[in-house]
Design a protein around this motif. Structure first.
Motif, PDB file in Angstrom:
ATOM      1  N   PRO A   1       0.835  -1.208   0.000  1.00 19.45           N
ATOM      2  CA  PRO A   1       0.000   0.000   0.000  1.00 19.45           C
ATOM      3  C   PRO A   1       0.866   1.252   0.000  1.00 19.45           C
ATOM      4  N   SER A   2       0.394   2.281  -0.681  1.00 18.79           N
ATOM      5  CA  SER A   2       1.204   3.490  -0.850  1.00 18.79           C
ATOM      6  C   SER A   2       1.503   4.187   0.470  1.00 18.79           C
ATOM      7  N   HIS A   3       0.610   4.005   1.455  1.00 18.44           N
ATOM      8  CA  HIS A   3       0.839   4.693   2.731  1.00 18.44           C
ATOM      9  C   HIS A   3       1.679   3.860   3.694  1.00 18.44           C
ATOM     10  N   LEU A   4       2.126   2.690   3.266  1.00 17.71           N
ATOM     11  CA  LEU A   4       2.941   1.828   4.117  1.00 17.71           C
ATOM     12  C   LEU A   4       4.336   1.657   3.525  1.00 17.71           C
ATOM     13  N   CYS A   5       4.991   2.743   3.230  1.00 16.75           N
ATOM     14  CA  CYS A   5       6.328   2.697   2.636  1.00 16.75           C
ATOM     15  C   CYS A   5       7.358   3.264   3.601  1.00 16.75           C
ATOM     16  N   PRO A   6       8.537   2.629   3.702  1.00 19.06           N
ATOM     17  CA  PRO A   6       9.621   3.204   4.499  1.00 19.06           C
ATOM     18  C   PRO A   6      10.017   4.568   3.931  1.00 19.06           C
ATOM     19  N   ARG A   7      10.554   5.431   4.792  1.00 21.75           N
ATOM     20  CA  ARG A   7      10.935   6.781   4.364  1.00 21.75           C
ATOM     21  C   ARG A   7      12.419   7.024   4.647  1.00 21.75           C
TER      22      ARG A   7
ATOM     23  N   GLU B   1      10.292   0.604  -2.970  1.00 24.09           N
ATOM     24  CA  GLU B   1       9.206   1.470  -2.528  1.00 24.09           C
ATOM     25  C   GLU B   1       9.621   2.508  -1.486  1.00 24.09           C
ATOM     26  N   VAL B   2      10.907   2.545  -1.116  1.00 25.59           N
ATOM     27  CA  VAL B   2      11.375   3.537  -0.148  1.00 25.59           C
ATOM     28  C   VAL B   2      11.174   4.948  -0.710  1.00 25.59           C
ATOM     29  N   ARG B   3      10.579   5.798   0.101  1.00 30.82           N
ATOM     30  CA  ARG B   3      10.337   7.186  -0.324  1.00 30.82           C
ATOM     31  C   ARG B   3      11.426   8.105   0.214  1.00 30.82           C
ATOM     32  N   TYR B   4      12.017   8.860  -0.671  1.00 28.11           N
ATOM     33  CA  TYR B   4      13.111   9.768  -0.317  1.00 28.11           C
ATOM     34  C   TYR B   4      12.595  11.204  -0.233  1.00 28.11           C
ATOM     35  N   LYS B   5      13.005  11.898   0.836  1.00 30.60           N
ATOM     36  CA  LYS B   5      12.648  13.307   0.965  1.00 30.60           C
ATOM     37  C   LYS B   5      13.794  14.068   1.615  1.00 30.60           C
ATOM     38  N   LYS B   6      14.070  15.223   1.059  1.00 30.54           N
ATOM     39  CA  LYS B   6      15.173  16.050   1.513  1.00 30.54           C
ATOM     40  C   LYS B   6      14.648  17.326   2.157  1.00 30.54           C
ATOM     41  N   SER B   7      15.388  17.824   3.166  1.00 28.40           N
ATOM     42  CA  SER B   7      14.987  19.071   3.827  1.00 28.40           C
ATOM     43  C   SER B   7      14.782  20.169   2.789  1.00 28.40           C
ATOM     44  N   ASP B   8      13.629  20.809   2.855  1.00 22.28           N
ATOM     45  CA  ASP B   8      13.307  21.851   1.890  1.00 22.28           C
ATOM     46  C   ASP B   8      12.675  23.029   2.618  1.00 22.28           C
ATOM     47  N   ARG B   9      13.425  24.082   2.743  1.00 20.71           N
ATOM     48  CA  ARG B   9      12.935  25.228   3.501  1.00 20.71           C
ATOM     49  C   ARG B   9      11.849  25.991   2.759  1.00 20.71           C
ATOM     50  N   SER B  10      11.717  25.763   1.476  1.00 22.82           N
ATOM     51  CA  SER B  10      10.690  26.469   0.710  1.00 22.82           C
ATOM     52  C   SER B  10       9.292  26.071   1.160  1.00 22.82           C
ATOM     53  N   GLU B  11       9.193  24.957   1.910  1.00 24.47           N
ATOM     54  CA  GLU B  11       7.899  24.541   2.404  1.00 24.47           C
ATOM     55  C   GLU B  11       7.400  25.438   3.532  1.00 24.47           C
TER      56      GLU B  11
ATOM     57  N   PRO C   1      14.511  21.301   9.906  1.00 23.43           N
ATOM     58  CA  PRO C   1      15.022  20.421   8.847  1.00 23.43           C
ATOM     59  C   PRO C   1      14.431  19.011   8.943  1.00 23.43           C
ATOM     60  N   ALA C   2      14.233  18.542  10.180  1.00 22.02           N
ATOM     61  CA  ALA C   2      13.672  17.201  10.358  1.00 22.02           C
ATOM     62  C   ALA C   2      12.240  17.126   9.839  1.00 22.02           C
ATOM     63  N   GLU C   3      11.440  18.129  10.161  1.00 23.76           N
ATOM     64  CA  GLU C   3      10.041  18.108   9.725  1.00 23.76           C
ATOM     65  C   GLU C   3       9.936  18.202   8.207  1.00 23.76           C
ATOM     66  N   THR C   4      10.707  19.081   7.597  1.00 23.34           N
ATOM     67  CA  THR C   4      10.611  19.231   6.144  1.00 23.34           C
ATOM     68  C   THR C   4      11.196  18.040   5.393  1.00 23.34           C
ATOM     69  N   ALA C   5      11.992  17.202   6.093  1.00 21.07           N
ATOM     70  CA  ALA C   5      12.529  15.991   5.479  1.00 21.07           C
ATOM     71  C   ALA C   5      11.590  14.800   5.670  1.00 21.07           C
ATOM     72  N   GLY C   6      10.464  15.036   6.336  1.00 19.96           N
ATOM     73  CA  GLY C   6       9.463  13.986   6.481  1.00 19.96           C
ATOM     74  C   GLY C   6       9.550  13.160   7.740  1.00 19.96           C
ATOM     75  N   LEU C   7      10.417  13.541   8.680  1.00 21.27           N
ATOM     76  CA  LEU C   7      10.531  12.799   9.936  1.00 21.27           C
ATOM     77  C   LEU C   7       9.290  13.051  10.795  1.00 21.27           C
ATOM     78  N   LYS C   8       8.798  11.985  11.469  1.00 22.32           N
ATOM     79  CA  LYS C   8       7.580  12.103  12.267  1.00 22.32           C
ATOM     80  C   LYS C   8       7.792  11.511  13.655  1.00 22.32           C
ATOM     81  N   GLU C   9       7.103  12.097  14.610  1.00 24.25           N
ATOM     82  CA  GLU C   9       7.181  11.598  15.986  1.00 24.25           C
ATOM     83  C   GLU C   9       6.687  10.147  16.034  1.00 24.25           C
ATOM     84  N   GLY C  10       7.427   9.292  16.726  1.00 28.56           N
ATOM     85  CA  GLY C  10       7.065   7.888  16.838  1.00 28.56           C
ATOM     86  C   GLY C  10       7.705   6.989  15.797  1.00 28.56           C
TER      87      GLY C  10
END
Length: 361
Positions: free
Chosen positions: A87-93, A195-205, A129-138
């Protein structure tokens, strides 16, 4: 007398003179009656006829018409231990965090959970930087900079791997639901999975107007500039420093002695130190910060924020400094002990014998 000869087999031709429309006399030694072939024989009958003439040849069995086989459901094909229907919502990040010049650290801390083994992400600062890179609590940490740390129980060892990345670090993480999904299927999570999803810190967000935004009038978040002055009858300032084990950078106020100059100047346990005597020390080492404090002699000024104010300023993208308007100035109260008075008392005309003390460790 001439030897007897075998009579020629009788042969009768029909009107069409067909070669196979004839009567054959088989070997007299065989107890098989003479068989007459007919042009109306089908293919199977002809093969059976040949078998009768040559018993060693076994006729092919007739194939009965059969119903089509029912369709069989096939389980999802697994390639390289990865199911095709993830499932698309069950991918490592894979969170690629890069530090920003005006932001301290990556903006997250680590913690351990009682009911789960491993290292986990605690609080994630807003607009970090952690939040914009997709890191989440837990999130549970699988890899740090390509190194698997699932079996690493040492909290400090994981922090060391994060710091080893310098100004950037990569974390492969899974949330609880994703973690259970892969474990239930016996699949080892690693950064090579498709299926690993990659995201980089992006301050433009982050909204541009938050870069140097001043807190609103209703905001209670304030930084404190604590002007600490030593007392003649007290050893040092009455506080110590420590590095928060759950933080990847920064120096924090540890235990504060009751009735000390530090307590009088408004310093609180858990405060994060921003500046020492006007110098930003957010990325300086523990020993360096102690050296800056001792260099002040009998007094020192510490710009600090508690955890709530720290979180508020970070969420608004505000750089904390001693020049900002939202600043509370607090100074050690003057007091007289055994005939000796503080510098403030001396300014009022009282005599003073200046004491010399050191920062408690």
């Amino acid at each position: 007398m001439e030897p007897p000869t075998n009579p020629e087999p009788e042969m009768s031709l029909n009107s069409q003179n067909h070669w196979w429309n004839r009567t054959l006399n088989l070997n007299p030694n065989l107890s098989i009656p003479t068989t007459k072939l007919s042009p109306l024989m089908n293919h199977q009958q002809m093969k059976n006829q040949r078998w009768c003439q040559n018993p060693e040849v076994v006729p092919e069995p007739e194939l009965e018409a059969s119903e089509p086989e029912p369709e069989v459901s096939v389980e999802p094909v697994v390639v390289n231990d990865v199911p095709e229907d993830v499932p698309s919502h069950l991918c490592p990040r894979l969170c690629h965090m890069i530090k920003w010049p005006d932001f301290v650290g990556y903006g997250f801390n680590l913690h351990a959970e009682r009911d789960r083994t491993g290292q986990f992400i605690g609080t994630v600062d807003e607009a970090s930087p952690a939040e914009t890179a997709g890191l989440k609590e837990g999130d549970r940490i699988i890899e740090v900079n390509g190194s698997n740390i699932e079996q690493t129980l040492d909290h400090q060892e994981v922090i060391g791997k994060v710091k080893a990345g310098g100004n950037e670090t990569k974390m492969l993480v899974v949330d609880r639901e994703t973690d259970e999904y892969y474990k239930s299927r016996g699949i080892q999570v690693h950064n090579g999975l498709e299926e690993v999803r990659y995201k980089k810190s992006d301050r433009s967000e982050i909204q541009e107007n938050k870069e140097n935004k001043v807190p609103s009038v209703n905001s209670t978040a304030t930084a404190r500039l604590c002007h600490i002055t030593k007392w003649p009858d007290f050893q040092g300032y009455g506080f110590n420093l420590h590095a928060d084990k759950n933080k990847t950078s920064g120096q924090f106020i540890g235990k504060i002695d009751e009735g000390s100059p530090a307590q009088s100047a408004g310093l609180k346990e858990g405060d994060r130190i921003i500046e020492v005597n006007g110098k930003n020390v957010e990325v300086d080492s523990h020993q360096a910060v102690i050296g800056y404090i001792k260099a002040g002699g009998e007094e020192t000024k510490l710009l600090v924020v508690d955890s709530a104010a720290d979180q508020s300023f970070k969420s608004q993208g505000i750089k904390v400094s001693s020049s900002m308007s939202q600043l509370q100035h607090i100074k050690t109260e003057a007091r007289a002990v055994l005939g000796l008075r503080s510098p403030e008392a001396q300014q009022l005309g009282d005599s003073l014998q200046v004491p010399v003390f050191h920062l408690s460790s």
